[in-house]
Every structure is written in C-alpha cells, then in structure tokens.
Motif scaffolding. Sequence first.
Motif, PDB file in Angstrom:
ATOM      1  N   SER A  37      33.825  73.647  84.233  1.00  0.00           N
ATOM      2  CA  SER A  37      33.482  72.262  84.559  1.00  0.00           C
ATOM      3  C   SER A  37      33.672  71.345  83.366  1.00  0.00           C
ATOM      4  O   SER A  37      34.219  70.241  83.494  1.00  0.00           O
ATOM      5  CB  SER A  37      32.033  72.189  85.058  1.00  0.00           C
ATOM      6  N   GLU A  38      33.240  71.777  82.189  1.00  0.00           N
ATOM      7  CA  GLU A  38      33.370  70.931  81.002  1.00  0.00           C
ATOM      8  C   GLU A  38      34.838  70.685  80.649  1.00  0.00           C
ATOM      9  O   GLU A  38      35.207  69.574  80.264  1.00  0.00           O
ATOM     10  CB  GLU A  38      32.650  71.571  79.813  1.00  0.00           C
ATOM     11  N   ALA A  39      35.677  71.726  80.813  1.00  0.00           N
ATOM     12  CA  ALA A  39      37.101  71.564  80.512  1.00  0.00           C
ATOM     13  C   ALA A  39      37.766  70.606  81.503  1.00  0.00           C
ATOM     14  O   ALA A  39      38.631  69.808  81.125  1.00  0.00           O
ATOM     15  CB  ALA A  39      37.791  72.922  80.541  1.00  0.00           C
ATOM     16  N   ALA A  40      37.356  70.680  82.777  1.00  0.00           N
ATOM     17  CA  ALA A  40      37.928  69.777  83.767  1.00  0.00           C
ATOM     18  C   ALA A  40      37.535  68.335  83.480  1.00  0.00           C
ATOM     19  O   ALA A  40      38.360  67.418  83.588  1.00  0.00           O
ATOM     20  CB  ALA A  40      37.471  70.186  85.168  1.00  0.00           C
ATOM     21  N   VAL A  41      36.286  68.111  83.098  1.00  0.00           N
ATOM     22  CA  VAL A  41      35.822  66.756  82.785  1.00  0.00           C
ATOM     23  C   VAL A  41      36.536  66.223  81.549  1.00  0.00           C
ATOM     24  O   VAL A  41      36.848  65.028  81.452  1.00  0.00           O
ATOM     25  CB  VAL A  41      34.294  66.753  82.594  1.00  0.00           C
ATOM     26  N   ALA A  42      36.828  67.101  80.600  1.00  0.00           N
ATOM     27  CA  ALA A  42      37.527  66.679  79.390  1.00  0.00           C
ATOM     28  C   ALA A  42      38.929  66.167  79.691  1.00  0.00           C
ATOM     29  O   ALA A  42      39.465  65.319  78.961  1.00  0.00           O
ATOM     30  CB  ALA A  42      37.600  67.836  78.398  1.00  0.00           C
ATOM     31  N   GLU A  43      39.539  66.663  80.786  1.00  0.00           N
ATOM     32  CA  GLU A  43      40.881  66.217  81.180  1.00  0.00           C
ATOM     33  C   GLU A  43      40.839  65.001  82.086  1.00  0.00           C
ATOM     34  O   GLU A  43      41.880  64.427  82.407  1.00  0.00           O
ATOM     35  CB  GLU A  43      41.614  67.359  81.892  1.00  0.00           C
ATOM     36  N   ALA A  44      39.646  64.624  82.532  1.00  0.00           N
ATOM     37  CA  ALA A  44      39.511  63.503  83.471  1.00  0.00           C
ATOM     38  C   ALA A  44      39.539  62.190  82.705  1.00  0.00           C
ATOM     39  O   ALA A  44      38.503  61.580  82.457  1.00  0.00           O
ATOM     40  CB  ALA A  44      38.222  63.642  84.271  1.00  0.00           C
ATOM     41  N   GLY A  45      40.726  61.769  82.364  1.00  0.00           N
ATOM     42  CA  GLY A  45      40.865  60.540  81.595  1.00  0.00           C
ATOM     43  C   GLY A  45      41.019  59.322  82.481  1.00  0.00           C
ATOM     44  O   GLY A  45      40.105  58.961  83.222  1.00  0.00           O
ATOM     45  N   ASP A  46      42.174  58.712  82.447  1.00  0.00           N
ATOM     46  CA  ASP A  46      42.425  57.470  83.165  1.00  0.00           C
ATOM     47  C   ASP A  46      42.916  57.760  84.583  1.00  0.00           C
ATOM     48  O   ASP A  46      44.102  57.645  84.894  1.00  0.00           O
ATOM     49  CB  ASP A  46      43.449  56.621  82.402  1.00  0.00           C
ATOM     50  N   TYR A  47      41.979  58.159  85.452  1.00  0.00           N
ATOM     51  CA  TYR A  47      42.315  58.458  86.846  1.00  0.00           C
ATOM     52  C   TYR A  47      41.533  57.543  87.769  1.00  0.00           C
ATOM     53  O   TYR A  47      40.435  57.080  87.431  1.00  0.00           O
ATOM     54  CB  TYR A  47      42.024  59.921  87.178  1.00  0.00           C
ATOM     55  N   ASP A  48      42.092  57.325  88.955  1.00  0.00           N
ATOM     56  CA  ASP A  48      41.436  56.480  89.952  1.00  0.00           C
ATOM     57  C   ASP A  48      40.558  57.277  90.901  1.00  0.00           C
ATOM     58  O   ASP A  48      39.678  56.712  91.564  1.00  0.00           O
ATOM     59  CB  ASP A  48      42.477  55.696  90.756  1.00  0.00           C
TER      60      ASP A  48
END
Length: 451
Positions: free
Chosen positions: A152-163
């Motif tokens: 979960s933490e790794a996925a959130v770290a990749e969640a940058g500029d998304y809609d």
Amino acid sequence: MSKKKTQYICQSCGHAHPKWQGRCDGCGEWNTLVEEIIETPKNRFASTVSAVPVSLSKADKTAVERIPTGFGEFDRVLGGGIVPGSVVLLSGEPGIGKSTMLLQVAIRLANAGKKILFVTGEESVGQIKLRADRLGPSGGEDSIFLLAETCSEAAVAEAGDYDAIVVDSIQAMASADLQGAAGNVSQVRQSAAIFIELAKRSHIPVFLVGHVTKSGAIAGPKVLEHAVDVVLTLEGDSQSELRLLRSTKNRFGATGEIGVFSMGENGFSEVENPSAAFLGHHDAPVPGSTVFAGIEGNRPLFVEIQALASPAAYGTPQRVAQGLDPRRLIMLAAILERRGGLPLSRQDLFINVVGGVNLTERSADLAVVLSIVGSFRDKPISDDIAVFGEIGLTGELRRAPRTPPRVKEAARLGFSKVIIPEAGEKLPKIKDLEIIRAKDIFSAFKTAFRD
C-alpha cells in the motif's frame, strides 16, 4: 524503514495483548485477536493544521463539481458523477465483473482527458492489457498507467499527478507496517486507511475493489464500509447477462439507487429500459407468474416473480427462494395457510425472481402470494396486470411507499390494470389504466383470478 510496534486487540472486548494467543484474557473468547499498530503521538494521519470551529451559518456551501464518467448508469448510482476526494468501494461475487467495470470507467475517464492510475494486486500488467483489448479500441491508452503492486505504501508513493486511482483489490494490498498476510482484518483496515488518507489529502477520487465472503458480506472489517464514502454492490445471475449496480451507502447521493447494465463480450453496456429487460415473455399467461411493480432507489423497476407449488417428496416441505429473503417466504406461506385457507404444509414452495434481481422491498409480498396461489390452483393471472403491496400477519394489505411512480410506470409499459393497497394517497386517473384497490389478500385474489 523500521517496523512499527504492534499489539493484538480482542475484537470482542478490546483487551490488548503483547503477543498473539488463542484465547483472550479479558473475555475468554477464542480466535478474536487481531494485530494492530501501536499508535504514536505523531502519525501520518494527524493534521498539520489546527482546525478552527465554524458556525453552521457561516459554513462553506460551495457546490462540488462532479466528474462525469461517461457511463450514465454509473453516474446515476454515484449521484451524478464522481466527487473529487471521494473513496468508492465496489464489491461483488467472484467473476461478476468488478474489475471489468472499473477498467471501463477508467477508459472512459481517460478518453475525456483524465490521467488514471490502475493499481493491480491480483493480475499482471499484461492481463490488464488483454482485458482492455477485449473491451474494444479506445483513444485513452496513453492516459491509463498500470501498476502491479501489493504494498500500500509503495502504491501511494507512485500516486502523483493523477485524476483518479483504481485499486484492484483492497484485500490484495498489504501495509509494510504489519506482518500479517494480505487480506486479514488488520491489513485490510490499514491499507484502506492509507488510500483514504491519500484521497482526502490530494482530492483524488479512489476506487477500491472489495471481495465478498461466502455469506455475501464484504470481506474484512465492518469499519471498511464505515470509512469509505460510497459502497456499491454489483449483483446479478452468473447465467444472465444482466447486472445491477446498487448503492448501499452514498454520502453524496441517494442510497439504494441502482444502475442496470448488460455484460457481453465487449464489457458492460447500459440498459435503457430496465423494466422491459427484467420482464419475462410468454405466449400466453402461465400459472405461478406475477409482475411486481417495484421501486429501487428513485427508479421504478418491474420484475416477474415466479412460483412453483409441488407436493413435498419428503417429510418436511422445502421453502426455496432465489432473489427473495427465505424467511419472508416462510412467513407468507404461513399467512396463506392460516388466513387464506391454503393447505401448504405438505407443499414444496419455490420462488424465483427473474433476471437475478435481489428484492428487499416488502411491497413484493402481494406478487409472491399471487404467484403461489396461481401455481397451487393452476390458474394464471392475466399478463396485463401489475401488483404491489405489503401483507400483514392478519392478511391485510398495507400502504406501499411511492405509489405514483409505480402506477405511471405501469401505464408506460402498457399494463391495463394495477392492483394496489386500499390505503394510500389519491391518484389521478390515467388513460387506459384501471387502478384497483384491494383491502386484503381475499379481495386481491378475487380481482386477480376473476377471469
């Protein structure tokens, strides 16, 4: 990153234990201990800005600008579109189409110029690509980014500029702060909290796919349903192409709203006339079939209810219901025997709601009872009659909510008669539709079977 300290909390009494054990020292219950993080005074969920109380009269009431998905039925269930920063949980049986539906939503958002992150914890990137190709060509492939990740933490770290972000599924995600396997109560709760915090902080809508247990409940802690903003359930018969998307919780719209879809080789398509799709087609009226004029959310939904009464082959008669609460069927059978004089104690009763719809509305009682009587007596009801009404234990018909839209839908679908409870508001006359009010099951029987 160092592991955070954890403790084991009893889910029955809340007693804390330093390590796992089979029996709780506080209440004596077995197998109720769940691993949880020991919260420190400073954590990532704490607000960095002090909140200031605001009077209700001065509170900001700026309307939220929703994001349309391009799926009319999907937007309808959400209350008009996606609310920025909302968390939507979509659950359903295995193979019902949860991943396919959210992938189609992602594709439509991408076609509208949105940038989407699709986090997959159950399938590979190649499998998602194959599904997307099966759904047909689209112009937004470059705006959908696939991430095969279970942390979960790794996925959130990749969640940058998304809609928007899609997580498939929340039960496949695990937090690095916990040592338990993905899917257990602690991991589901912690992973959901991580994505909810991301949505609220970044104002990015997040869609979570949720598994269900064999009893039909969403797998994981009940707090998961409380924490998210919207809970959607995808229902339907695996042998039918029709699917119902039902809202069981919605902080931004009506609860109980439904959307109707047809699932084919190219994914989901919207059903423009749901009532016509769920009604059976017979060359002539058949015994044991009645049309129920129902309401799901704000939408009238007419469905066919079928019944079969057959002599019991064994000592104890069966009461089998598909799409209806079996306990409700038992009660209605008892009312028919005690008040209606039908000897059903030696009859097997089978009820089926056509199209795989799960009815929770008590106004379906009258349709169920008429179908049972018609099958038992081998007498059909005219196929131009629609009925609705709740039945009390004394056999009376009780007032049903939202009668006017049901009657209007009956007229629109071409029914010539509608049997409704006697108690209720006055209704205007409708051309070519006879509105028949019944006081109890006896008057309803006389009207339905008088021909």
